[in-house]
Design a protein around this motif. Structure first.
Motif, short mmCIF file in Angstrom:
data_model
loop_
_atom_site.label_atom_id
_atom_site.label_comp_id
_atom_site.label_asym_id
_atom_site.label_seq_id
_atom_site.Cartn_x
_atom_site.Cartn_y
_atom_site.Cartn_z
N GLU A 1 0.79 -1.10 0.01
CA GLU A 1 0.09 0.09 -0.02
C GLU A 1 0.66 1.35 -0.03
OE1 GLU A 1 -2.32 0.08 3.50
OE2 GLU A 1 -0.55 0.28 4.86
N LEU A 2 0.35 2.38 -0.53
CA LEU A 2 1.15 3.52 -0.66
C LEU A 2 0.87 4.11 0.93
CD1 LEU A 2 2.24 6.00 -2.16
CD2 LEU A 2 -0.25 6.68 -2.26
N VAL A 3 2.01 4.68 1.39
CA VAL A 3 2.23 5.59 2.66
C VAL A 3 2.21 6.92 2.20
CG1 VAL A 3 3.81 5.79 4.71
CG2 VAL A 3 3.33 3.48 3.53
N ALA A 4 3.22 7.30 1.49
CA ALA A 4 3.45 8.85 1.14
C ALA A 4 4.18 8.94 -0.03
CB ALA A 4 4.33 9.28 2.11
N ARG A 5 3.97 10.02 -0.87
CA ARG A 5 4.35 10.26 -2.09
C ARG A 5 4.72 11.76 -2.00
NH1 ARG A 5 2.23 11.48 -7.42
NH2 ARG A 5 3.20 10.30 -8.98
N ILE A 6 5.75 12.14 -2.85
CA ILE A 6 6.13 13.37 -3.15
C ILE A 6 6.77 13.52 -4.46
CG2 ILE A 6 8.51 12.76 -2.30
CD1 ILE A 6 8.35 15.62 -1.06
N THR A 7 6.08 14.73 -5.09
CA THR A 7 6.35 15.24 -6.44
C THR A 7 7.76 15.91 -6.36
OG1 THR A 7 5.53 17.41 -6.17
CG2 THR A 7 3.98 15.63 -6.90
N SER A 8 8.39 15.87 -7.68
CA SER A 8 9.39 16.36 -8.06
C SER A 8 9.77 17.76 -7.33
CB SER A 8 10.00 16.55 -9.42
OG SER A 8 8.98 17.25 -10.01
N ASP A 9 8.73 18.59 -7.33
CA ASP A 9 8.59 20.01 -7.00
C ASP A 9 8.34 19.96 -5.33
OD1 ASP A 9 5.57 21.30 -8.17
OD2 ASP A 9 6.02 19.36 -7.31
N GLY A 10 8.15 18.92 -4.60
CA GLY A 10 8.10 18.85 -3.13
C GLY A 10 6.48 18.75 -2.60
N ARG A 11 5.59 18.28 -3.46
CA ARG A 11 4.26 18.56 -2.90
C ARG A 11 4.05 16.80 -2.40
NH1 ARG A 11 1.27 19.09 -7.55
NH2 ARG A 11 3.02 19.14 -8.65
N TYR B 1 -0.45 11.93 1.70
CA TYR B 1 -0.26 10.92 2.52
C TYR B 1 -1.44 10.15 2.46
CZ TYR B 1 3.52 13.84 4.57
OH TYR B 1 4.56 14.75 4.58
N ALA B 2 -1.30 8.61 2.77
CA ALA B 2 -2.35 7.84 3.31
C ALA B 2 -3.05 8.23 4.74
CB ALA B 2 -1.88 6.42 3.34
N ASP B 3 -4.30 8.04 4.69
CA ASP B 3 -5.02 8.64 5.73
C ASP B 3 -4.40 8.15 7.27
OD1 ASP B 3 -8.28 8.55 4.39
OD2 ASP B 3 -6.48 10.18 4.13
N SER B 4 -3.97 6.62 7.36
CA SER B 4 -3.39 6.11 8.49
C SER B 4 -2.10 6.60 8.84
CB SER B 4 -3.15 4.69 7.97
OG SER B 4 -2.32 4.66 7.05
N VAL B 5 -1.33 7.55 8.04
CA VAL B 5 -0.41 8.03 8.59
C VAL B 5 -0.33 9.36 8.56
CG1 VAL B 5 0.95 5.98 7.66
CG2 VAL B 5 1.04 8.40 6.38
N LYS B 6 -1.28 10.38 8.20
CA LYS B 6 -1.35 11.70 8.24
C LYS B 6 -1.20 12.00 9.55
CE LYS B 6 -4.26 12.75 4.21
NZ LYS B 6 -5.54 13.08 3.58
N GLY B 7 -0.31 13.30 9.68
CA GLY B 7 -0.07 13.82 11.32
C GLY B 7 1.16 12.94 11.78
N ARG B 8 1.52 11.96 11.43
CA ARG B 8 2.45 11.09 11.89
C ARG B 8 3.63 10.78 10.99
NH1 ARG B 8 1.71 5.97 13.23
NH2 ARG B 8 0.25 5.50 11.48
#
Length: 122
Positions: A46-56, A59-66
């Motif tokens: 499953e996806l946890v987090a992803r970031i674009t080349s320009d830094g955007r 997050y998966a809901d399960s890890v937001k804020g952590r």
């Protein structure tokens, strides 16, 4: 050839923190979006987090804020800072790059690292 190498996994108690790193190597010119995925025993990746080349980030809901994802384009490295870890965060964490452009106009799609194990004890 390019490759992604993760590091930073290990055993941590619930409530603790870990920082994962993923370094890309090879004759790299640029990397598009990068992400962290995880796979727990008996479950799908499953996806946890992803970031674009320009830094955007996203997050998966399960890890937001952590969890916080970041990247250093000069070092071709992406990080995952994990805090307030829970036993359900236990998994093998994989780094992914959507597209890597290398010298001689070579392009690599869907590049994966070998994974690093994170174990959170209760």
């Amino acid at each position: 050839q390019v490759q992604l190498v993760e590091s930073g996994g290990g055993l941590v108690q619930a409530g603790g923190s870990l920082r994962l790193s993923c370094a890309a190597s090879g004759m790299i010119l640029s990397i598009n979006a990068m992400g962290w995925y995880r796979q727990a025993p008996g479950k799908q990746r499953e996806l946890v987090a992803r970031i674009t080349s320009d830094g955007r980030p996203n997050y998966a809901d399960s890890v937001k804020g952590r969890f916080t994802i970041s990247r250093d384009n000069g070092k071709n490295t992406v990080y995952l800072q994990m805090s307030s870890l829970k036993p359900e965060d236990t998994a093998v964490y994989y780094c992914n790059a959507d597209q890597i452009t290398a010298t001689l106009n070579r392009r690599y799609f869907g590049v994966w690292g070998q994974g690093t194990l994170v174990t959170v004890s209760s």
